[in-house]
Design an enzyme around this catalytic site. Sequence first.
Site, short mmCIF file in Angstrom:
data_model
loop_
_atom_site.label_atom_id
_atom_site.label_comp_id
_atom_site.label_asym_id
_atom_site.label_seq_id
_atom_site.Cartn_x
_atom_site.Cartn_y
_atom_site.Cartn_z
N GLY A 130 52.07 60.22 42.03
CA GLY A 130 51.86 60.63 43.41
C GLY A 130 52.07 62.10 43.69
N ASP A 131 52.79 62.80 42.84
CA ASP A 131 53.06 64.23 43.06
C ASP A 131 53.11 64.93 41.70
OD1 ASP A 131 53.63 66.60 44.37
OD2 ASP A 131 55.73 66.11 44.78
#
Length: 181
Positions: free
Chosen positions: A84-85
Amino acid sequence: MHKAGKSVKGFGFDVDNTIGSTPQINTWTSDWIEFYGVHRLGYQLELVKQQYGDSLIYEKGQRLVKNMAPLFDGAVIEPCLLHGDLWSGNISSDKTGEPVILDPACYYGHNEAEFGMSWCAGFGGSFYTAYFEVMPKQDGLEERRDLYLLYHYLNHYNLFGSGYRSSAMSIIDDYLRILKS
């Protein structure tokens, strides 16, 4: 991670989390386009409007969300576990040299969404070559690439201010032109 972590619940996660310090809403949704439009782009657009009063980017962004479905025509979208990041600052190694990923903003989503931040961080061609050996590249990826960048530009606008506005607006305007919306 993308191959091993699959979800039968759909797109989302059992808990909300954060992307940086921004809340990330992970309400389970059966449709990826709806999930990404509402819980990723839509939420960031709401924050921009609340924080900066930027109704222009909000309105144009909402038009994009309502009209983005054709960008996914022909894509096989299965919910898989995402970091996600994922960018160079969240990758390291342990004492033995084994790779370690840090500071996740996990959820189950379309695997291509992982590239939103990794492209911002400048991973080289060898990263993508190795990735596509495991997860084959899908038709239309290049047309969707900036849609996944947009989430992170909007988040950076919310976190760090208007220096990211022009990049986000440019992506929105380009897609509105492409989609004739």
